[in-house]
Design an enzyme around this catalytic site. Structure first.
Site, PDB file in Angstrom:
ATOM      1  N   PHE A   1       0.858  -1.185   0.000  1.00  0.00           N
ATOM      2  CA  PHE A   1       0.000   0.000   0.000  1.00  0.00           C
ATOM      3  C   PHE A   1       0.892   1.233   0.000  1.00  0.00           C
ATOM      4  O   PHE A   1       1.612   1.490   0.965  1.00  0.00           O
ATOM      5  CB  PHE A   1      -0.882  -0.019   1.252  1.00  0.00           C
ATOM      6  CG  PHE A   1      -1.905   1.082   1.339  1.00  0.00           C
ATOM      7  CD1 PHE A   1      -3.042   1.056   0.548  1.00  0.00           C
ATOM      8  CD2 PHE A   1      -1.737   2.127   2.230  1.00  0.00           C
ATOM      9  CE1 PHE A   1      -4.003   2.055   0.647  1.00  0.00           C
ATOM     10  CE2 PHE A   1      -2.686   3.130   2.333  1.00  0.00           C
ATOM     11  CZ  PHE A   1      -3.824   3.097   1.539  1.00  0.00           C
ATOM     12  N   ALA A   2       0.863   1.986  -1.100  1.00  0.00           N
ATOM     13  CA  ALA A   2       1.793   3.098  -1.292  1.00  0.00           C
ATOM     14  C   ALA A   2       1.069   4.442  -1.208  1.00  0.00           C
ATOM     15  O   ALA A   2       0.570   4.960  -2.212  1.00  0.00           O
ATOM     16  CB  ALA A   2       2.515   2.951  -2.629  1.00  0.00           C
TER      17      ALA A   2
ATOM     18  N   THR B   1       2.240   6.953   1.701  1.00  0.00           N
ATOM     19  CA  THR B   1       3.173   7.887   2.328  1.00  0.00           C
ATOM     20  C   THR B   1       4.263   8.360   1.366  1.00  0.00           C
ATOM     21  O   THR B   1       4.798   7.582   0.579  1.00  0.00           O
ATOM     22  CB  THR B   1       3.829   7.232   3.555  1.00  0.00           C
ATOM     23  OG1 THR B   1       2.811   6.825   4.468  1.00  0.00           O
ATOM     24  CG2 THR B   1       4.768   8.195   4.260  1.00  0.00           C
TER      25      THR B   1
ATOM     26  N   SER C   1       1.868  12.112   7.839  1.00  0.00           N
ATOM     27  CA  SER C   1       0.641  12.308   8.602  1.00  0.00           C
ATOM     28  C   SER C   1      -0.350  13.174   7.825  1.00  0.00           C
ATOM     29  O   SER C   1      -1.560  12.984   7.902  1.00  0.00           O
ATOM     30  CB  SER C   1       0.966  12.957   9.955  1.00  0.00           C
ATOM     31  OG  SER C   1       1.802  12.116  10.725  1.00  0.00           O
TER      32      SER C   1
ATOM     33  N   GLN D   1       6.867  -8.126  45.344  1.00  0.00           N
ATOM     34  CA  GLN D   1       5.650  -7.392  45.009  1.00  0.00           C
ATOM     35  C   GLN D   1       5.858  -6.384  43.878  1.00  0.00           C
ATOM     36  O   GLN D   1       4.938  -6.143  43.078  1.00  0.00           O
ATOM     37  CB  GLN D   1       5.109  -6.690  46.252  1.00  0.00           C
ATOM     38  CG  GLN D   1       4.520  -7.658  47.274  1.00  0.00           C
ATOM     39  CD  GLN D   1       3.952  -6.948  48.495  1.00  0.00           C
ATOM     40  OE1 GLN D   1       4.346  -5.832  48.812  1.00  0.00           O
ATOM     41  NE2 GLN D   1       3.011  -7.598  49.167  1.00  0.00           N
TER      42      GLN D   1
ATOM     43  N   GLY E   1      15.798  -7.854  33.608  1.00  0.00           N
ATOM     44  CA  GLY E   1      17.034  -7.212  34.020  1.00  0.00           C
ATOM     45  C   GLY E   1      18.052  -7.220  32.889  1.00  0.00           C
ATOM     46  O   GLY E   1      17.723  -6.968  31.732  1.00  0.00           O
TER      47      GLY E   1
ATOM     48  N   GLU F   1       0.567   3.542  10.341  1.00  0.00           N
ATOM     49  CA  GLU F   1      -0.898   3.631  10.323  1.00  0.00           C
ATOM     50  C   GLU F   1      -1.382   4.809  11.168  1.00  0.00           C
ATOM     51  O   GLU F   1      -2.417   4.739  11.822  1.00  0.00           O
ATOM     52  CB  GLU F   1      -1.550   2.329  10.836  1.00  0.00           C
ATOM     53  CG  GLU F   1      -0.999   1.059  10.243  1.00  0.00           C
ATOM     54  CD  GLU F   1      -1.200   0.965   8.739  1.00  0.00           C
ATOM     55  OE1 GLU F   1      -1.979   1.751   8.192  1.00  0.00           O
ATOM     56  OE2 GLU F   1      -0.560   0.104   8.123  1.00  0.00           O
TER      57      GLU F   1
END
Length: 389
Positions: free
Chosen positions: A122-123, A125, A131, A280, A340, A364
């Site tokens: 899907f072209a 941009t 945006s 906790q 960690g 998107e």
């Protein structure tokens, strides 16, 4: 309406097993090669993964939106590269054809997309139109029985391997609004079409993304989607409206996987004489992640069902994409924290997910664009402003 619930649950169970037994063991292989190998692509095609949302009349599974998001949550519980390989065919690479294509266009392309023979892209941009998609500069000039397209598209998923591109270009140079945009089906091999080398990216190794170049690209007039000029932006918005729900579901799967892996680690890793899961503060990270995953899942399923009922879910689709993509990022961060130092090194795989899911908040529609869209539509609904995109 969803098909036989029991049969679909069996399908989901089979898909879950396939992901765990076939795809997960190949994650490192895909990352190292920076591609999904041909044998795995053929295997996924045999499983029907390329045709989930394509109607049964054209060789697909014809899934409803609800079924599609449920399948997406299962499929995406492995390396992002796998679902990205099939994702354009089950989403943005075929949806324009499904919703607005002529019968001849559907017969010509959808069976090949559903089988995986053809990869779609899907072209929309462009370097100066992300945006703000309405400001796209790619042009299409009618000359007899064909159009001549010029312009560059960027950040196009699967472009280096795609055989069919849904391209948005401006057919009316005097109309700079959405009304001047037309959608085209452009095949690889049409004169003047080329793709750039795959970008080097932060994450999502194995999912090729590149630019698409059109230099006096010759496209037959019959390849205008729906056969009408000026409908391209409406088509694009239909595609994105569904894809935002689909992508939200594809954010939930990785979050589920990361939490599962983190829980397995903290339940066996010991510090100060006890498992990390006994602390906790670790339990708080688990609880927050589980709560957000469940909230996203409920939100996406509710929106998918509304869409299947024919309800306008434009704002809800934006909410789904915004919340689920941000949620996935938070779960990724907590999961690395729970592991960690092990979460930061490449051997475990968590750092790969951490990098891979960062893109969800960008494509998107960025999170910020969705915030604006949601706010504008909320204000408009209350009678205080104009609607968003």
């Amino acid at each position: 309406m969803q098909r036989d619930p029991q049969a679909f649950e069996q399908f989901l169970g089979s898909l879950r097993g396939y992901v765990r037994e076939r795809l997960v063991p190949n994650e490192a292989r895909v990352a190292d090669a920076d591609e999904v190998p041909a044998d795995l692509v053929a295997d996924m095609a045999a499983q029907g993964l390329f045709g989930y949302s394509i109607p049964e009349a054209y060789g697909g599974a014809g899934m409803t939106t609800e079924e599609l998001v449920l399948a997406a949550m299962e499929l995406s519980q492995c390396s992002v590269a796998f679902r990205a390989r099939v994702g354009t065919n089950t989403g943005i690479g075929s949806e324009a054809l499904v919703v607005d294509g002529t019968e001849a266009q559907k017969r010509r392309y959808l069976p090949r997309l559903a089988s995986g023979e053809l990869t779609g892209a899907f072209a929309l941009t462009e370097p100066e139109a992300g945006s703000d998609a309405v400001s796209l500069r790619s042009s299409a000039r009618r000359e007899g029985d064909h159009y001549v397209l010029n312009g560059t598209k960027c950040f196009i998923t699967n472009a280096p391997i795609a055989g069919l591109f849904t391209v948005m270009a401006r057919t009316d140079p005097n109309d700079l609004s959405a009304r001047g945009v037309t959608a085209f089906l452009v095949e690889r091999g049409m004169p003047g079409l080329s793709t750039g080398p795959a970008y080097r990216k932060m994450g999502q190794a194995g999912s090729p993304v590149s630019e698409v170049h059109m230099n006096d690209c010759i496209v037959p007039a019959e390849n205008v989607i729906g056969g009408r000029e000026g409908q391209g932006f409406k088509t694009a918005m239909k595609v994105l409206n569904k894809q935002r729900i689909h992508l939200a579901a594809l954010c939930i799967g990785p979050a589920i996987r990361m939490l599962q892996d983190a829980v397995a680690f903290v339940s066996t890793r010991k510090q100060f004489g006890q498992a990390l899961s006994g602390f906790q503060l670790i339990q708080a990270l688990i609880a927050d992640s589980q709560t957000e995953i469940h909230a996203a899942r409920a939100l996406v399923l509710d929106t998918a069902r509304k869409r299947d009922e024919g309800i306008d879910v434009t704002m809800e689709a934006s909410i789904c994409k915004y919340f689920a993509s941000e949620m996935c990022g938070r779960v990724a961060d907590r999961s690395v924290q729970m592991l960690g130092g092990y979460g930061y090194i490449a051997d475990h795989g968590m750092e790969r997910f951490y990098r891979d899911v960062r893109l969800f908040r960008l494509y998107e529609g960025t999170s910020q664009i969705h915030q604006l869209n949601i706010a504008r539509r909320t204000l408009a609904k209350a009678g205080y402003g104009g609607e968003g995109a």
